[in-house]
Motif scaffolding. Sequence first.
Motif, PDB file in Angstrom:
ATOM      1  N   PHE A  12       8.538   2.298  24.564  1.00 28.78           N
ATOM      2  CA  PHE A  12       8.033   3.331  23.663  1.00 28.78           C
ATOM      3  C   PHE A  12       6.569   3.663  23.919  1.00 28.78           C
ATOM      4  N   LEU A  13       6.227   3.713  25.192  1.00 24.90           N
ATOM      5  CA  LEU A  13       4.876   4.081  25.588  1.00 24.90           C
ATOM      6  C   LEU A  13       4.633   5.559  25.286  1.00 24.90           C
ATOM      7  N   PRO A  14       3.585   5.909  24.521  1.00 19.43           N
ATOM      8  CA  PRO A  14       3.319   7.329  24.231  1.00 19.43           C
ATOM      9  C   PRO A  14       2.653   8.012  25.417  1.00 19.43           C
ATOM     10  N   LEU A  15       3.118   9.205  25.726  1.00 23.56           N
ATOM     11  CA  LEU A  15       2.536  10.016  26.793  1.00 23.56           C
ATOM     12  C   LEU A  15       2.378  11.442  26.282  1.00 23.56           C
ATOM     13  N   ARG A  16       1.399  12.150  26.805  1.00 22.01           N
ATOM     14  CA  ARG A  16       1.214  13.560  26.481  1.00 22.01           C
ATOM     15  C   ARG A  16       1.407  14.366  27.761  1.00 22.01           C
ATOM     16  N   VAL A  17       2.408  15.230  27.755  1.00 21.95           N
ATOM     17  CA  VAL A  17       2.775  15.983  28.948  1.00 21.95           C
ATOM     18  C   VAL A  17       3.033  17.432  28.563  1.00 21.95           C
ATOM     19  N   ALA A  45       2.020  23.951  26.493  1.00 24.32           N
ATOM     20  CA  ALA A  45       1.644  23.206  25.285  1.00 24.32           C
ATOM     21  C   ALA A  45       1.812  21.711  25.537  1.00 24.32           C
ATOM     22  N   ARG A  46       0.888  20.929  25.009  1.00 23.31           N
ATOM     23  CA  ARG A  46       0.922  19.478  25.239  1.00 23.31           C
ATOM     24  C   ARG A  46       1.797  18.819  24.176  1.00 23.31           C
ATOM     25  N   VAL A  47       2.744  18.036  24.636  1.00 21.55           N
ATOM     26  CA  VAL A  47       3.700  17.365  23.755  1.00 21.55           C
ATOM     27  C   VAL A  47       3.535  15.858  23.902  1.00 21.55           C
ATOM     28  N   THR A  48       3.383  15.184  22.769  1.00 26.16           N
ATOM     29  CA  THR A  48       3.325  13.723  22.770  1.00 26.16           C
ATOM     30  C   THR A  48       4.733  13.193  22.571  1.00 26.16           C
ATOM     31  N   LEU A  49       5.139  12.288  23.464  1.00 24.31           N
ATOM     32  CA  LEU A  49       6.492  11.742  23.387  1.00 24.31           C
ATOM     33  C   LEU A  49       6.468  10.246  23.620  1.00 24.31           C
ATOM     34  N   LEU A  50       7.555   9.612  23.206  1.00 21.63           N
ATOM     35  CA  LEU A  50       7.745   8.184  23.410  1.00 21.63           C
ATOM     36  C   LEU A  50       8.849   7.975  24.433  1.00 21.63           C
ATOM     37  N   LEU A  51       8.673   6.982  25.277  1.00 19.91           N
ATOM     38  CA  LEU A  51       9.658   6.665  26.310  1.00 19.91           C
ATOM     39  C   LEU A  51      10.288   5.312  25.997  1.00 19.91           C
ATOM     40  N   PRO A  52      11.513   5.300  25.481  1.00 19.37           N
ATOM     41  CA  PRO A  52      12.152   4.020  25.135  1.00 19.37           C
ATOM     42  C   PRO A  52      12.267   3.067  26.309  1.00 19.37           C
ATOM     43  N   PHE A  53      12.511   3.612  27.523  1.00 22.38           N
ATOM     44  CA  PHE A  53      12.694   2.730  28.677  1.00 22.38           C
ATOM     45  C   PHE A  53      11.370   2.172  29.185  1.00 22.38           C
ATOM     46  N   LEU A  54      10.241   2.617  28.598  1.00 21.24           N
ATOM     47  CA  LEU A  54       8.923   2.047  28.906  1.00 21.24           C
ATOM     48  C   LEU A  54       8.304   1.458  27.641  1.00 21.24           C
ATOM     49  N   MET A  86      16.633   9.614  25.965  1.00 19.44           N
ATOM     50  CA  MET A  86      15.739   9.262  27.062  1.00 19.44           C
ATOM     51  C   MET A  86      14.280   9.513  26.708  1.00 19.44           C
ATOM     52  N   VAL A  87      13.968  10.571  25.957  1.00 18.36           N
ATOM     53  CA  VAL A  87      12.609  10.861  25.499  1.00 18.36           C
ATOM     54  C   VAL A  87      12.651  11.194  24.022  1.00 18.36           C
ATOM     55  N   ILE A  88      11.582  10.843  23.311  1.00 10.91           N
ATOM     56  CA  ILE A  88      11.495  11.094  21.874  1.00 10.91           C
ATOM     57  C   ILE A  88      10.196  11.849  21.605  1.00 10.91           C
ATOM     58  N   PRO A  89      10.246  13.176  21.438  1.00  9.44           N
ATOM     59  CA  PRO A  89       9.021  13.919  21.118  1.00  9.44           C
ATOM     60  C   PRO A  89       8.613  13.654  19.668  1.00  9.44           C
ATOM     61  N   ILE A  90       7.321  13.473  19.453  1.00  9.17           N
ATOM     62  CA  ILE A  90       6.855  13.201  18.092  1.00  9.17           C
ATOM     63  C   ILE A  90       5.795  14.199  17.629  1.00  9.17           C
ATOM     64  N   HIS A  91       5.199  14.956  18.549  1.00  5.14           N
ATOM     65  CA  HIS A  91       4.128  15.875  18.134  1.00  5.14           C
ATOM     66  C   HIS A  91       3.831  16.820  19.284  1.00  5.14           C
ATOM     67  N   ASP A  92       3.433  18.050  18.940  1.00  5.52           N
ATOM     68  CA  ASP A  92       2.934  18.974  19.956  1.00  5.52           C
ATOM     69  C   ASP A  92       1.594  19.526  19.513  1.00  5.52           C
ATOM     70  N   LYS A  93       0.707  19.698  20.469  1.00  6.72           N
ATOM     71  CA  LYS A  93      -0.619  20.247  20.192  1.00  6.72           C
ATOM     72  C   LYS A  93      -0.542  21.753  20.365  1.00  6.72           C
ATOM     73  N   ASN A  94      -0.052  22.423  19.321  1.00  4.93           N
ATOM     74  CA  ASN A  94       0.206  23.858  19.393  1.00  4.93           C
ATOM     75  C   ASN A  94       0.156  24.412  17.973  1.00  4.93           C
ATOM     76  N   PRO A  95      -1.017  24.770  17.479  1.00  2.00           N
ATOM     77  CA  PRO A  95      -1.162  25.164  16.066  1.00  2.00           C
ATOM     78  C   PRO A  95      -0.426  26.451  15.744  1.00  2.00           C
ATOM     79  N   VAL A  96      -0.111  26.624  14.474  1.00  3.52           N
ATOM     80  CA  VAL A  96       0.566  27.826  13.985  1.00  3.52           C
ATOM     81  C   VAL A  96      -0.342  28.539  12.991  1.00  3.52           C
ATOM     82  N   SER A  97      -0.050  29.817  12.749  1.00  2.00           N
ATOM     83  CA  SER A  97      -0.892  30.613  11.863  1.00  2.00           C
ATOM     84  C   SER A  97      -0.394  30.619  10.427  1.00  2.00           C
TER      85      SER A  97
END
Length: 260
Positions: free
Chosen positions: A168-173, A157-166, A1-12
Motif C-alpha cells: 500500500f505504498l502511496p504514489l502520485r502519478v 491531473a495528479r492522482v494519489t493511489l495505493l498499490l496493494p502489491f507494494l 491492482m490500484v486504489i485511487p484515494i485523491h486527485d489534485k484537480n480542484p473544482v469550481s
Amino acid sequence: MVIPIHDKNPVSRAPVVTYGLIIANVAVFLLGPIAFAGPDPDAARKARENAYLYHYGAIPSQLLGGHGSAVWPVFTAMFVHAGWIHLLGNMLFLYVFGNNVEDRFGRIHYLVFYLLAGALSTYAFAWANPTAGGPLVGASGAIAAVLGAYAYLFPQARVTLLLPFLWFLPLRVPAWLVLGFWFVMQLPEFQQTIGVSSSSDVAYYAHVSGFVLGLLYAALVIGRGPSGPVRTRGREPAPPPLAPDYRTADPDDPYGQYHR
C-alpha cells in the motif's frame, strides 16, 4: 491492482450530483437483502438475495430476447450491488473522479450522461453475451464512462493511489497512467498475459465499453477546452496600482502601508 484515494484537480462548485449518486447507491444497498447477510447466509436468505438480484438486475438474454421490460432493468441494475467490496470499490472511483467530470459537464448534463452511459454499457455487454441468463448488476459501466471522460479531459491531473502489491505504498502519478492501467486490466487477454486470473462474475466488457464510450463522448462533444475550474472570457483587467497611505503610518514603518 490500484486504489485511487485523491486527485489534485480542484473544482469550481460542489459536486452535488456525484454525492447524490453515491448516497443513492449506498442507500439502495443498505435497504436490500445483501448488506447484512453475513459471509455464509442460510438457504432462505440466499434465495431472497437471488430473487432480489434477478428482479432488479439486467439479464442479457431477456434484454435482447423480448422477454419482460427492456428498459427499466438497465437503470435499476446500476444501483444494485452484489456485496460490500463491489459497492465500495465503485463508489471510491466515482468519488475520486466524478467531481471533475461533473464540474466540466454541468450537473444536469453529467447526470444524463451517467445514466445513459450506464444503460448503453449494459446493452453492450448483452450484445456481446446474448445468451447470458445471470443478472448484471452494479454501477461499473456508468462509472467506467466517467473514468473515460476524465482520462480525456484531465490526462495530466495528479492522482494519489495505493498499490496493494507494494504494501500500500502511496504514489502520485498522472491520471492517464492510472486510468490507462485500469482500462487494460479490464481486458481478459491482458490479464492472462501477466498471469492474473480474471473472474467470471465480473462484466469486463461493460467496463471496457463504458470507458470507450465516455472517452469518445468527451472528445467529440465536450472537448478539452481551457484547463482549470474557472473559465473567463478574455483577460481579466489588471488590479489598480497600490498607493501609499501615510495616514496609517506606523512608527516602525514611517513611509506608511500600502492599501487598496
